[in-house]
Design a protein around this motif. Sequence first.
Motif, PDB file in Angstrom:
ATOM      1  N   ASP A  74      -1.460 -18.553 -32.829  1.00 58.01           N
ATOM      2  CA  ASP A  74       0.636 -18.105 -33.690  1.00 58.01           C
ATOM      3  C   ASP A  74       0.838 -18.547 -32.564  1.00 58.01           C
ATOM      4  OD1 ASP A  74      -0.998 -16.844 -35.306  1.00 58.01           O
ATOM      5  OD2 ASP A  74      -1.457 -15.385 -34.628  1.00 58.01           O
ATOM      6  N   VAL A  75       1.646 -20.131 -33.396  1.00 55.74           N
ATOM      7  CA  VAL A  75       2.329 -21.044 -32.482  1.00 55.74           C
ATOM      8  C   VAL A  75       3.652 -20.590 -32.341  1.00 55.74           C
ATOM      9  CG1 VAL A  75       3.506 -23.113 -32.761  1.00 55.74           C
ATOM     10  CG2 VAL A  75       1.556 -23.538 -33.487  1.00 55.74           C
ATOM     11  N   GLY A  76       4.322 -20.847 -31.168  1.00 50.39           N
ATOM     12  CA  GLY A  76       5.406 -19.785 -30.918  1.00 50.39           C
ATOM     13  C   GLY A  76       6.300 -21.432 -30.456  1.00 50.39           C
ATOM     14  N   ILE A  77       7.922 -20.995 -30.401  1.00 53.42           N
ATOM     15  CA  ILE A  77       8.525 -21.667 -30.657  1.00 53.42           C
ATOM     16  C   ILE A  77      10.209 -22.319 -29.675  1.00 53.42           C
ATOM     17  CG2 ILE A  77      10.644 -24.485 -31.222  1.00 53.42           C
ATOM     18  CD1 ILE A  77       7.797 -25.079 -33.560  1.00 53.42           C
ATOM     19  N   ASP A  78      10.375 -21.995 -28.850  1.00 54.99           N
ATOM     20  CA  ASP A  78      11.679 -21.598 -28.171  1.00 54.99           C
ATOM     21  C   ASP A  78      12.526 -21.909 -27.935  1.00 54.99           C
ATOM     22  OD1 ASP A  78      11.122 -19.248 -27.602  1.00 54.99           O
ATOM     23  OD2 ASP A  78      10.198 -18.880 -25.499  1.00 54.99           O
ATOM     24  N   SER A  79      13.613 -22.513 -28.781  1.00 55.74           N
ATOM     25  CA  SER A  79      14.482 -23.449 -28.648  1.00 55.74           C
ATOM     26  C   SER A  79      16.169 -23.001 -28.421  1.00 55.74           C
ATOM     27  CB  SER A  79      14.711 -24.308 -30.395  1.00 55.74           C
ATOM     28  OG  SER A  79      15.346 -23.247 -31.385  1.00 55.74           O
ATOM     29  N   GLU A  80      16.177 -24.087 -27.817  1.00 55.58           N
ATOM     30  CA  GLU A  80      18.009 -24.315 -27.334  1.00 55.58           C
ATOM     31  C   GLU A  80      18.540 -25.395 -27.802  1.00 55.58           C
ATOM     32  OE1 GLU A  80      17.463 -22.955 -23.103  1.00 55.58           O
ATOM     33  OE2 GLU A  80      15.932 -23.527 -23.618  1.00 55.58           O
ATOM     34  N   VAL A  81      20.262 -25.156 -28.412  1.00 54.26           N
ATOM     35  CA  VAL A  81      20.765 -26.167 -28.734  1.00 54.26           C
ATOM     36  C   VAL A  81      21.430 -25.692 -27.486  1.00 54.26           C
ATOM     37  CG1 VAL A  81      22.593 -27.206 -30.098  1.00 54.26           C
ATOM     38  CG2 VAL A  81      19.941 -26.612 -30.929  1.00 54.26           C
ATOM     39  N   ASP A  82      21.913 -27.092 -26.646  1.00 50.78           N
ATOM     40  CA  ASP A  82      23.627 -27.618 -25.789  1.00 50.78           C
ATOM     41  C   ASP A  82      24.608 -28.764 -26.780  1.00 50.78           C
ATOM     42  OD1 ASP A  82      21.971 -26.378 -23.457  1.00 50.78           O
ATOM     43  OD2 ASP A  82      21.076 -27.893 -22.856  1.00 50.78           O
ATOM     44  N   LEU A  83      25.928 -27.339 -26.311  1.00 53.93           N
ATOM     45  CA  LEU A  83      26.565 -27.810 -27.254  1.00 53.93           C
ATOM     46  C   LEU A  83      27.525 -28.639 -25.979  1.00 53.93           C
ATOM     47  CD1 LEU A  83      28.709 -28.156 -29.222  1.00 53.93           C
ATOM     48  CD2 LEU A  83      30.410 -26.497 -28.565  1.00 53.93           C
TER      49      LEU A  83
END
Length: 142
Positions: A74-83
């Motif tokens: 069960d793949v999990g992806i935590d994503s963060e996008v910086d402005l």
Amino acid sequence: MAGKVIYTAEAHVDGGRLGGHGRTSDGVLEVDIALPGADEPGTNPEQLFAIGYAACFGGALGALARRRKVELGDVGIDSEVDLKAADDRGFDVGVRLNISLPGISDAEQAREIVAAAHEVCPYSRATRGNIDVKMTANGEPV
């Protein structure tokens, strides 16, 4: 860029970051748009990009796993996008994707699968060379 169009997403936005409203042509997604950190209801483009990139990358991992006949779990992806503020008074974004592949215990194999997915993911291809993207696979840098 040549290629057969597989799907076209359509959306309309009134306004922008401040009090904007967006909706997809099929009516499935409708959101109020607010400035990051604003004390008002709504999401912002960085949040939408974080979800979109993570979902797209998860799809690329799934396609790659099927081709290779590998079970990722069960793949999990935590994503963060910086402005980020740019030197020219414009703005840039940066991305961090932290990918969990519970079906892969070998660290090198996990890194290799994530690196291969990064080559085929449409979001990765669209942003390559334009923004800083950092990734981990099961906690290890890719």
